[in-house]
Scaffold this motif. Structure first.
Motif, PDB file in Angstrom:
ATOM      1  N   PHE A 224       0.831  -1.198   0.000  1.00  0.00           N
ATOM      2  CA  PHE A 224       0.000   0.000   0.000  1.00  0.00           C
ATOM      3  C   PHE A 224       0.871   1.257   0.000  1.00  0.00           C
ATOM      4  O   PHE A 224       0.522   2.260  -0.611  1.00  0.00           O
ATOM      5  CB  PHE A 224      -0.916   0.002   1.233  1.00  0.00           C
ATOM      6  N   PHE A 225       2.015   1.180   0.664  1.00  0.00           N
ATOM      7  CA  PHE A 225       2.877   2.341   0.831  1.00  0.00           C
ATOM      8  C   PHE A 225       3.865   2.524  -0.320  1.00  0.00           C
ATOM      9  O   PHE A 225       4.550   3.545  -0.382  1.00  0.00           O
ATOM     10  CB  PHE A 225       3.633   2.237   2.166  1.00  0.00           C
ATOM     11  N   THR A 226       3.942   1.555  -1.229  1.00  0.00           N
ATOM     12  CA  THR A 226       4.895   1.651  -2.336  1.00  0.00           C
ATOM     13  C   THR A 226       4.223   1.714  -3.700  1.00  0.00           C
ATOM     14  O   THR A 226       4.877   2.040  -4.681  1.00  0.00           O
ATOM     15  CB  THR A 226       5.863   0.447  -2.309  1.00  0.00           C
ATOM     16  N   ASP A 227       2.942   1.405  -3.776  1.00  0.00           N
ATOM     17  CA  ASP A 227       2.227   1.372  -5.048  1.00  0.00           C
ATOM     18  C   ASP A 227       1.283   2.571  -5.161  1.00  0.00           C
ATOM     19  O   ASP A 227       0.066   2.427  -5.154  1.00  0.00           O
ATOM     20  CB  ASP A 227       1.442   0.060  -5.176  1.00  0.00           C
ATOM     21  N   GLY A 228       1.871   3.744  -5.264  1.00  0.00           N
ATOM     22  CA  GLY A 228       1.073   4.971  -5.305  1.00  0.00           C
ATOM     23  C   GLY A 228       0.043   4.987  -6.413  1.00  0.00           C
ATOM     24  O   GLY A 228      -1.102   5.405  -6.212  1.00  0.00           O
ATOM     25  N   GLU A 229       0.419   4.521  -7.596  1.00  0.00           N
ATOM     26  CA  GLU A 229      -0.504   4.523  -8.729  1.00  0.00           C
ATOM     27  C   GLU A 229      -1.680   3.584  -8.479  1.00  0.00           C
ATOM     28  O   GLU A 229      -2.834   3.937  -8.723  1.00  0.00           O
ATOM     29  CB  GLU A 229       0.239   4.122 -10.005  1.00  0.00           C
ATOM     30  N   GLY A 230      -1.407   2.397  -7.981  1.00  0.00           N
ATOM     31  CA  GLY A 230      -2.479   1.440  -7.699  1.00  0.00           C
ATOM     32  C   GLY A 230      -3.391   1.908  -6.587  1.00  0.00           C
ATOM     33  O   GLY A 230      -4.620   1.767  -6.664  1.00  0.00           O
ATOM     34  N   VAL A 231      -2.804   2.485  -5.547  1.00  0.00           N
ATOM     35  CA  VAL A 231      -3.592   2.995  -4.423  1.00  0.00           C
ATOM     36  C   VAL A 231      -4.483   4.143  -4.896  1.00  0.00           C
ATOM     37  O   VAL A 231      -5.665   4.213  -4.553  1.00  0.00           O
ATOM     38  CB  VAL A 231      -2.684   3.436  -3.256  1.00  0.00           C
ATOM     39  N   ALA A 232      -3.927   5.023  -5.721  1.00  0.00           N
ATOM     40  CA  ALA A 232      -4.723   6.140  -6.244  1.00  0.00           C
ATOM     41  C   ALA A 232      -5.903   5.622  -7.052  1.00  0.00           C
ATOM     42  O   ALA A 232      -7.019   6.141  -6.942  1.00  0.00           O
ATOM     43  CB  ALA A 232      -3.847   7.059  -7.094  1.00  0.00           C
ATOM     44  N   LYS A 233      -5.670   4.585  -7.826  1.00  0.00           N
ATOM     45  CA  LYS A 233      -6.740   4.018  -8.660  1.00  0.00           C
ATOM     46  C   LYS A 233      -7.878   3.473  -7.796  1.00  0.00           C
ATOM     47  O   LYS A 233      -9.044   3.769  -8.052  1.00  0.00           O
ATOM     48  CB  LYS A 233      -6.170   2.909  -9.551  1.00  0.00           C
ATOM     49  N   VAL A 234      -7.549   2.699  -6.770  1.00  0.00           N
ATOM     50  CA  VAL A 234      -8.623   2.138  -5.933  1.00  0.00           C
ATOM     51  C   VAL A 234      -9.287   3.227  -5.093  1.00  0.00           C
ATOM     52  O   VAL A 234     -10.498   3.172  -4.847  1.00  0.00           O
ATOM     53  CB  VAL A 234      -8.159   0.950  -5.049  1.00  0.00           C
ATOM     54  N   ALA A 235      -8.524   4.228  -4.680  1.00  0.00           N
ATOM     55  CA  ALA A 235      -9.096   5.321  -3.879  1.00  0.00           C
ATOM     56  C   ALA A 235     -10.085   6.138  -4.705  1.00  0.00           C
ATOM     57  O   ALA A 235     -11.191   6.449  -4.234  1.00  0.00           O
ATOM     58  CB  ALA A 235      -7.990   6.216  -3.328  1.00  0.00           C
ATOM     59  N   VAL A 236      -9.716   6.478  -5.928  1.00  0.00           N
ATOM     60  CA  VAL A 236     -10.613   7.240  -6.804  1.00  0.00           C
ATOM     61  C   VAL A 236     -11.864   6.427  -7.099  1.00  0.00           C
ATOM     62  O   VAL A 236     -12.985   6.954  -7.067  1.00  0.00           O
ATOM     63  CB  VAL A 236      -9.877   7.657  -8.099  1.00  0.00           C
ATOM     64  N   SER A 237     -11.694   5.152  -7.356  1.00  0.00           N
ATOM     65  CA  SER A 237     -12.830   4.273  -7.627  1.00  0.00           C
ATOM     66  C   SER A 237     -13.777   4.212  -6.433  1.00  0.00           C
ATOM     67  O   SER A 237     -14.999   4.298  -6.578  1.00  0.00           O
ATOM     68  CB  SER A 237     -12.327   2.870  -7.977  1.00  0.00           C
ATOM     69  N   PHE A 238     -13.200   4.080  -5.230  1.00  0.00           N
ATOM     70  CA  PHE A 238     -14.026   4.010  -4.026  1.00  0.00           C
ATOM     71  C   PHE A 238     -14.771   5.324  -3.794  1.00  0.00           C
ATOM     72  O   PHE A 238     -15.968   5.327  -3.498  1.00  0.00           O
ATOM     73  CB  PHE A 238     -13.188   3.650  -2.798  1.00  0.00           C
ATOM     74  N   ASN A 239     -14.079   6.446  -3.918  1.00  0.00           N
ATOM     75  CA  ASN A 239     -14.732   7.737  -3.703  1.00  0.00           C
ATOM     76  C   ASN A 239     -15.879   7.942  -4.686  1.00  0.00           C
ATOM     77  O   ASN A 239     -16.958   8.402  -4.299  1.00  0.00           O
ATOM     78  CB  ASN A 239     -13.731   8.885  -3.814  1.00  0.00           C
ATOM     79  N   LYS A 240     -15.654   7.597  -5.951  1.00  0.00           N
ATOM     80  CA  LYS A 240     -16.712   7.738  -6.955  1.00  0.00           C
ATOM     81  C   LYS A 240     -17.897   6.854  -6.599  1.00  0.00           C
ATOM     82  O   LYS A 240     -19.052   7.299  -6.626  1.00  0.00           O
ATOM     83  CB  LYS A 240     -16.191   7.403  -8.349  1.00  0.00           C
ATOM     84  N   ALA A 241     -17.622   5.612  -6.249  1.00  0.00           N
ATOM     85  CA  ALA A 241     -18.705   4.687  -5.908  1.00  0.00           C
ATOM     86  C   ALA A 241     -19.476   5.163  -4.685  1.00  0.00           C
ATOM     87  O   ALA A 241     -20.714   5.090  -4.646  1.00  0.00           O
ATOM     88  CB  ALA A 241     -18.143   3.276  -5.689  1.00  0.00           C
ATOM     89  N   ALA A 242     -18.774   5.664  -3.681  1.00  0.00           N
ATOM     90  CA  ALA A 242     -19.434   6.160  -2.468  1.00  0.00           C
ATOM     91  C   ALA A 242     -20.302   7.376  -2.779  1.00  0.00           C
ATOM     92  O   ALA A 242     -21.443   7.477  -2.283  1.00  0.00           O
ATOM     93  CB  ALA A 242     -18.391   6.509  -1.402  1.00  0.00           C
ATOM     94  N   ASN A 243     -19.803   8.271  -3.604  1.00  0.00           N
ATOM     95  CA  ASN A 243     -20.594   9.445  -3.988  1.00  0.00           C
ATOM     96  C   ASN A 243     -21.798   9.056  -4.839  1.00  0.00           C
ATOM     97  O   ASN A 243     -22.887   9.629  -4.681  1.00  0.00           O
ATOM     98  CB  ASN A 243     -19.714  10.461  -4.720  1.00  0.00           C
ATOM     99  N   ASP A 244     -21.619   8.079  -5.724  1.00  0.00           N
ATOM    100  CA  ASP A 244     -22.737   7.596  -6.539  1.00  0.00           C
ATOM    101  C   ASP A 244     -23.798   6.934  -5.659  1.00  0.00           C
ATOM    102  O   ASP A 244     -24.997   7.078  -5.914  1.00  0.00           O
ATOM    103  CB  ASP A 244     -22.250   6.607  -7.600  1.00  0.00           C
ATOM    104  N   LEU A 245     -23.369   6.210  -4.626  1.00  0.00           N
ATOM    105  CA  LEU A 245     -24.317   5.588  -3.697  1.00  0.00           C
ATOM    106  C   LEU A 245     -25.129   6.659  -2.975  1.00  0.00           C
ATOM    107  O   LEU A 245     -26.350   6.541  -2.848  1.00  0.00           O
ATOM    108  CB  LEU A 245     -23.592   4.698  -2.693  1.00  0.00           C
ATOM    109  N   ALA A 246     -24.471   7.699  -2.507  1.00  0.00           N
ATOM    110  CA  ALA A 246     -25.186   8.782  -1.816  1.00  0.00           C
ATOM    111  C   ALA A 246     -26.192   9.441  -2.756  1.00  0.00           C
ATOM    112  O   ALA A 246     -27.326   9.736  -2.350  1.00  0.00           O
ATOM    113  CB  ALA A 246     -24.200   9.808  -1.265  1.00  0.00           C
TER     114      ALA A 246
END
Length: 156
Positions: free
Chosen positions: A102-124
């Motif tokens: 998690f601490f070394t894969d910045g690109e992968g973490v950013a991808k899952v974080a953006v996906s989660f935020n979008k999904a959470a906002n879409d749920l709301a």
């Protein structure tokens, strides 16, 4: 113009204070805070699941909308700041399960974080409409976003 400048100065000052506060957070506290955030989101996911997905509890539009709003709020709260260096090991309420990757894969973490935020906002947004079909579909997308992060960055 003065209001714009004052707002910018206030924003920079607030960001500096917030950054300093996060920098002073001990790894154990960061772990505890993020575990609390995820537990609170899970509890709210459970409320939506019980009412919209399983039908185990009668549907209450206001409760579902509130639960979805909480999930979006936590998702958008800047939880990434709760992953300081050194918080890949240690305990909050329990031993952390975050993988070192998690601490070394910045690109992968950013991808899952953006996906989660979008999904959470879409749920709301779906929950605000009261359309149970749309809520159920959006709930599934949040689940997929959670799973993507867990599969890559959470120890079993």
């Amino acid at each position: 113009m003065k209001k714009l400048l004052a707002g910018a100065v206030f924003g920079v000052a607030a960001l500096s204070i917030a950054t300093a506060a996060v920098a002073q957070t001990k790894p154990e506290d960061a772990i505890k805070f993020r575990q609390a955030g995820y537990a609170f989101m899970a509890w709210n996911m459970g409320k939506i699941k019980a009412q919209v997905v399983d039908g185990a509890v009668p549907y209450n539009k206001d409760q579902v909308a509130a639960a979805a709003s909480v999930i979006a709020a936590v998702a958008n709260s800047g939880m990434g700041a709760l992953y300081p260096a050194g918080s890949d090991k240690g305990s909050g309420f329990h031993e952390t399960k975050v993988k070192g990757e998690f601490f070394t894969d910045g690109e992968g973490v950013a991808k899952v974080a953006v996906s989660f935020n979008k999904a959470a906002n879409d749920l709301a947004a779906a929950a605000a409409t009261g359309d149970q079909g749309a809520i159920k579909a959006a709930f599934g997308e949040v689940g997929k976003a959670c799973k993507a992060c867990h599969d890559s960055y959470r120890a079993k």
